[in-house]
Design a protein around this motif. Structure first.
Motif, short mmCIF file in Angstrom:
data_model
loop_
_atom_site.label_atom_id
_atom_site.label_comp_id
_atom_site.label_asym_id
_atom_site.label_seq_id
_atom_site.Cartn_x
_atom_site.Cartn_y
_atom_site.Cartn_z
N GLY A 71 15.59 3.80 -10.65
CA GLY A 71 16.48 2.85 -9.99
C GLY A 71 17.47 2.26 -10.99
O GLY A 71 18.64 2.05 -10.67
N PHE A 93 13.48 -3.77 -6.89
CA PHE A 93 12.14 -4.38 -6.86
C PHE A 93 11.08 -3.40 -7.33
O PHE A 93 11.12 -2.23 -6.97
CB PHE A 93 11.80 -4.84 -5.43
CG PHE A 93 10.63 -5.79 -5.37
CD1 PHE A 93 10.79 -7.15 -5.63
CD2 PHE A 93 9.36 -5.32 -5.08
CE1 PHE A 93 9.72 -8.02 -5.59
CE2 PHE A 93 8.27 -6.20 -5.04
CZ PHE A 93 8.46 -7.54 -5.29
N THR A 123 3.73 5.69 -8.28
CA THR A 123 5.08 5.47 -8.81
C THR A 123 5.97 6.63 -8.37
O THR A 123 5.47 7.67 -7.91
CB THR A 123 5.08 5.48 -10.36
OG1 THR A 123 4.69 6.80 -10.77
CG2 THR A 123 4.15 4.44 -10.93
N ASP A 176 7.48 8.44 -10.40
CA ASP A 176 7.22 9.56 -11.34
C ASP A 176 6.14 10.48 -10.76
O ASP A 176 6.27 11.70 -10.78
CB ASP A 176 6.74 9.03 -12.69
CG ASP A 176 7.89 8.67 -13.61
OD1 ASP A 176 9.05 8.87 -13.21
OD2 ASP A 176 7.63 8.19 -14.74
N1 UDP Z 1 6.10 2.78 -5.19
C1 UDP Z 1 4.91 2.95 -4.49
N2 UDP Z 1 4.49 4.24 -4.20
C2 UDP Z 1 5.17 5.34 -4.59
C3 UDP Z 1 6.37 5.17 -5.33
C4 UDP Z 1 6.83 3.89 -5.61
O1 UDP Z 1 4.27 1.97 -4.12
O2 UDP Z 1 4.75 6.48 -4.29
C5 UDP Z 1 6.64 1.42 -5.38
C6 UDP Z 1 6.10 0.70 -6.60
O3 UDP Z 1 5.98 -0.68 -6.29
C7 UDP Z 1 7.21 0.87 -7.61
C8 UDP Z 1 8.44 0.81 -6.73
O4 UDP Z 1 8.05 1.49 -5.53
O5 UDP Z 1 7.20 -0.16 -8.57
C9 UDP Z 1 9.68 1.47 -7.31
O6 UDP Z 1 9.36 2.72 -7.86
P1 UDP Z 1 9.39 2.97 -9.46
O7 UDP Z 1 8.89 1.76 -10.19
O8 UDP Z 1 8.69 4.26 -9.71
O9 UDP Z 1 10.95 3.13 -9.68
P2 UDP Z 1 11.78 3.39 -11.03
O10 UDP Z 1 11.03 2.77 -12.18
O11 UDP Z 1 11.87 4.86 -11.19
O12 UDP Z 1 13.11 2.78 -10.77
#
Ligand code: UDP
Length: 240
Positions: A18, A61, A144, A146
């Motif tokens: 994000g 978020f 996540t 990932d």
């Molecule tokens: N998340 C989740 N299940 C998933 C993927 C994401 O609950 O399969 C939620 C989790 O709260 C996470 C948020 O979505 O903190 C945003 O995703 P992420 O932190 O992986 O985003 P990035 O760091 O890549 O921006």
């Protein structure tokens, strides 16, 4: 097509955090930055590569932010998942303005803006030259984006995961804090584990290691990096 313009991969899964959409904003989506990323993606698609994208939500978020403030983990994670859907809509809009045909696939049912995840349908989109954006991770809390990237990459039989990060590869220590940190250009999954390098969360990395999924880590801040990586040039760190 001459040799230099022949892609090294047939199908890639690009993991965009994000934060990659922040630009210089402290929070939210910078449309100019989204446009610039969309142009980079169009450049690689023009080479004939099939592109699926998993978008994160950290610019809006993260579940952990809510739990630290006392929220229930699952509720906070669902908010994080919804953040990824907003990012996917913004990225789809930017990609369409860049001239791409694009399908948004959400792991949570949001019929007005996205299709459900049906693996064979996604593969068909890719074969037809449509860019696929995955949002809402795996649709379940406690994961996540990932981990969602690793799983979807396997399900759609991607050749590689491209992980765009703030730093241009995997280092022996945090290069922002330790000036002597050494960058690895190529490294095996086993060495990443042995050296305790943090390239992805453990669940995501284990999935990649067990299924021999290569990962290329690079920075989107350096222009043209993604295209070079697609053409098989050494960019950032390749884990294979
Ligand atoms: N998340 C989740 N299940 C998933 C993927 C994401 O609950 O399969 C939620 C989790 O709260 C996470 C948020 O979505 O903190 C945003 O995703 P992420 O932190 O992986 O985003 P990035 O760091 O890549 O921006």
């Amino acid at each position: 097509m001459n040799k230099a313009s022949k892609p090294a991969y047939r199908r890639i899964l690009l993991k965009l955090s994000g934060e990659s959409l922040l630009g210089s904003l402290p929070y939210g989506i910078d449309v100019i930055t989204a446009d610039s990323i969309a142009r980079d993606i169009k450049d690689i698609q023009d080479l004939g590569v099939q592109v699926a994208i998993m978008i994160g939500g950290g610019n809006i978020f993260r579940g952990v932010r809510g739990t630290e403030a006392g929220m229930d983990r699952a509720s906070a994670d669902y908010m994080g998942l919804l953040a990824t859907i907003m990012n996917a809509i913004a990225l789809q809009d930017a990609l369409e303005r860049a001239g791409c045909i694009c399908r948004h696939i959400s792991a949570i049912d949001v019929k007005s803006v996205a299709e459900p995840f049906i693996p064979r349908r996604v593969v068909r989109h890719l074969e037809k030259g449509r860019i696929v954006i995955f949002s809402a991770g795996l649709g379940s809390p406690y994961f996540t984006t990932d981990t969602a990237s690793a799983l979807r990459a396997l399900e759609i039989q991607a050749d590689v995961i491209f992980k765009a990060t703030k730093v241009d590869g995997a280092y022996s220590a945090d290069p922002m804090k330790d000036k002597s940190a050494k960058k690895f250009t190529t490294i095996s999954h086993e060495e990443v584990l042995q050296k305790g390098l943090q390239v992805m969360d453990t669940t995501a990395f284990t999935l990649c290691r067990e299924n021999k999924m290569p990962i290329v880590i690079f920075s989107l801040k350096k222009k043209g990096q993604m295209k070079k990586a697609v053409l098989g040039e050494r960019v950032g760190t390749t884990i294979s």
